[in-house]
Design an enzyme around this catalytic site. Structure first.
Site, PDB file in Angstrom:
ATOM      1  N   HIS A 171      -5.612 -10.529   2.843  1.00 56.86           N
ATOM      2  CA  HIS A 171      -7.067 -10.566   2.701  1.00 56.86           C
ATOM      3  C   HIS A 171      -7.622 -11.779   3.436  1.00 56.86           C
ATOM      4  O   HIS A 171      -6.954 -12.798   3.564  1.00 56.86           O
ATOM      5  CB  HIS A 171      -7.467 -10.644   1.221  1.00 56.86           C
ATOM      6  CG  HIS A 171      -7.261  -9.369   0.483  1.00 56.86           C
ATOM      7  ND1 HIS A 171      -7.204  -9.305  -0.896  1.00 56.86           N
ATOM      8  CD2 HIS A 171      -7.094  -8.086   0.904  1.00 56.86           C
ATOM      9  CE1 HIS A 171      -7.026  -8.047  -1.273  1.00 56.86           C
ATOM     10  NE2 HIS A 171      -6.960  -7.301  -0.197  1.00 56.86           N
ATOM     11  N   LYS A 220      -2.294   0.038   7.801  1.00 59.30           N
ATOM     12  CA  LYS A 220      -3.724  -0.247   7.860  1.00 59.30           C
ATOM     13  C   LYS A 220      -4.071  -1.315   8.888  1.00 59.30           C
ATOM     14  O   LYS A 220      -5.052  -1.189   9.611  1.00 59.30           O
ATOM     15  CB  LYS A 220      -4.233  -0.675   6.479  1.00 59.30           C
ATOM     16  CG  LYS A 220      -5.722  -0.942   6.447  1.00 59.30           C
ATOM     17  CD  LYS A 220      -6.202  -1.266   5.058  1.00 59.30           C
ATOM     18  CE  LYS A 220      -7.702  -1.524   5.070  1.00 59.30           C
ATOM     19  NZ  LYS A 220      -8.202  -1.839   3.736  1.00 59.30           N
ATOM     20  N   ARG A 250       0.856  -1.185   0.000  1.00 57.02           N
ATOM     21  CA  ARG A 250       0.000   0.000   0.000  1.00 57.02           C
ATOM     22  C   ARG A 250       0.893   1.237   0.000  1.00 57.02           C
ATOM     23  O   ARG A 250       1.979   1.241   0.582  1.00 57.02           O
ATOM     24  CB  ARG A 250      -0.865   0.035   1.258  1.00 57.02           C
ATOM     25  CG  ARG A 250      -1.950  -0.998   1.316  1.00 57.02           C
ATOM     26  CD  ARG A 250      -2.738  -0.891   2.635  1.00 57.02           C
ATOM     27  NE  ARG A 250      -3.681  -1.972   2.732  1.00 57.02           N
ATOM     28  CZ  ARG A 250      -3.420  -3.136   3.339  1.00 57.02           C
ATOM     29  NH1 ARG A 250      -2.255  -3.348   3.909  1.00 57.02           N
ATOM     30  NH2 ARG A 250      -4.339  -4.080   3.375  1.00 57.02           N
ATOM     31  N   TYR A 305     -10.734  -7.663  -5.672  1.00 61.13           N
ATOM     32  CA  TYR A 305      -9.827  -6.529  -5.544  1.00 61.13           C
ATOM     33  C   TYR A 305      -9.001  -6.328  -6.809  1.00 61.13           C
ATOM     34  O   TYR A 305      -8.792  -5.209  -7.255  1.00 61.13           O
ATOM     35  CB  TYR A 305      -8.916  -6.740  -4.328  1.00 61.13           C
ATOM     36  CG  TYR A 305      -7.977  -5.596  -4.057  1.00 61.13           C
ATOM     37  CD1 TYR A 305      -8.422  -4.444  -3.418  1.00 61.13           C
ATOM     38  CD2 TYR A 305      -6.643  -5.654  -4.434  1.00 61.13           C
ATOM     39  CE1 TYR A 305      -7.566  -3.385  -3.166  1.00 61.13           C
ATOM     40  CE2 TYR A 305      -5.780  -4.607  -4.184  1.00 61.13           C
ATOM     41  CZ  TYR A 305      -6.247  -3.477  -3.559  1.00 61.13           C
ATOM     42  OH  TYR A 305      -5.394  -2.429  -3.314  1.00 61.13           O
ATOM     43  N   HIS A 315      -3.972   3.094  -5.307  1.00 67.53           N
ATOM     44  CA  HIS A 315      -4.229   1.647  -5.257  1.00 67.53           C
ATOM     45  C   HIS A 315      -3.950   0.979  -6.590  1.00 67.53           C
ATOM     46  O   HIS A 315      -3.847  -0.248  -6.659  1.00 67.53           O
ATOM     47  CB  HIS A 315      -5.664   1.351  -4.812  1.00 67.53           C
ATOM     48  CG  HIS A 315      -5.821   1.235  -3.340  1.00 67.53           C
ATOM     49  ND1 HIS A 315      -5.156   0.291  -2.593  1.00 67.53           N
ATOM     50  CD2 HIS A 315      -6.548   1.948  -2.462  1.00 67.53           C
ATOM     51  CE1 HIS A 315      -5.480   0.429  -1.332  1.00 67.53           C
ATOM     52  NE2 HIS A 315      -6.322   1.436  -1.219  1.00 67.53           N
ATOM     53  N   ARG A 353      -0.889  -1.269  -6.362  1.00 68.84           N
ATOM     54  CA  ARG A 353      -1.136  -2.526  -5.650  1.00 68.84           C
ATOM     55  C   ARG A 353      -1.992  -3.480  -6.493  1.00 68.84           C
ATOM     56  O   ARG A 353      -1.720  -4.677  -6.578  1.00 68.84           O
ATOM     57  CB  ARG A 353      -1.807  -2.213  -4.313  1.00 68.84           C
ATOM     58  CG  ARG A 353      -2.031  -3.375  -3.383  1.00 68.84           C
ATOM     59  CD  ARG A 353      -2.426  -2.812  -2.025  1.00 68.84           C
ATOM     60  NE  ARG A 353      -3.053  -3.770  -1.155  1.00 68.84           N
ATOM     61  CZ  ARG A 353      -2.420  -4.565  -0.302  1.00 68.84           C
ATOM     62  NH1 ARG A 353      -1.099  -4.525  -0.242  1.00 68.84           N
ATOM     63  NH2 ARG A 353      -3.071  -5.386   0.487  1.00 68.84           N
TER      64      ARG A 353
END
Length: 166
Positions: A140, A50, A26, A149, A114, A117
């Site tokens: 995840h 995060k 990230r 994603y 993002h 990523r």
């Protein structure tokens, strides 16, 4: 995207993009890195902003070579992504702005932080077809989250089964 960054952004921003698409981190975990965190290392150990989880990952060989080139002449205490204002690192907002410059040059409005990523994840999946490993890399909780994603649809999954036979 790379050519647009190379033309409209600084070497710092080009390196940030390349680092991001090759590590899958990230942007909030990329921008505070210091030279000593990456230079001469095969693995990086970070605490994710995060999740607060510790993460250890291999730096791909080509990225290690790019790190050596980019950090030549830099001190171990320097931030990789030094802000032009002061002695700290760039903000995630500034990272976004750098990518937006390149996106504007390409006429795209779907690029953000993002994107790095997700690009990593998409290409990692396409190359390895291993959602479990990618799920682990991304931290995840389920494979379905990882596939969604990175933009892998059920149609793409179905296509892999169309001619499958043992």
């Amino acid at each position: 995207m790379r050519w647009a960054l190379a033309r409209y952004a600084s070497a710092r921003d080009v390196f940030m993009f390349n680092f991001g698409i090759n590590t899958g981190l990230r942007v909030s975990d990329i921008v505070p890195l210091k030279v000593s965190d990456v230079k001469g290392k095969q693995h990086i150990i970070i605490t994710e902003q995060k999740t607060s989880k510790t993460k250890r990952f291999l730096i791909p060989k080509a990225t290690r070579e790019a790190i050596e080139d980019y950090t030549r002449g830099m001190s171990d205490d320097d931030y990789l992504f030094l802000s032009r204002r002061g002695d700290s690192y760039i903000s995630t907002t500034q990272a976004y702005r750098a990518l937006q410059k390149a996106a504007d040059a390409l006429g795209r409005d779907d690029i953000g932080t993002h994107t790095m990523r997700k690009t990593f994840g998409y290409h990692h999946y396409k190359r390895n077809k291993d959602v479990a490993t990618l799920q682990h890399i991304f931290n995840h909780s389920a494979p379905s989250i990882t596939l969604k994603y990175i933009g892998i649809t059920s149609d793409e999954i179905d296509a892999t089964m169309e001619d499958f036979a043992l």
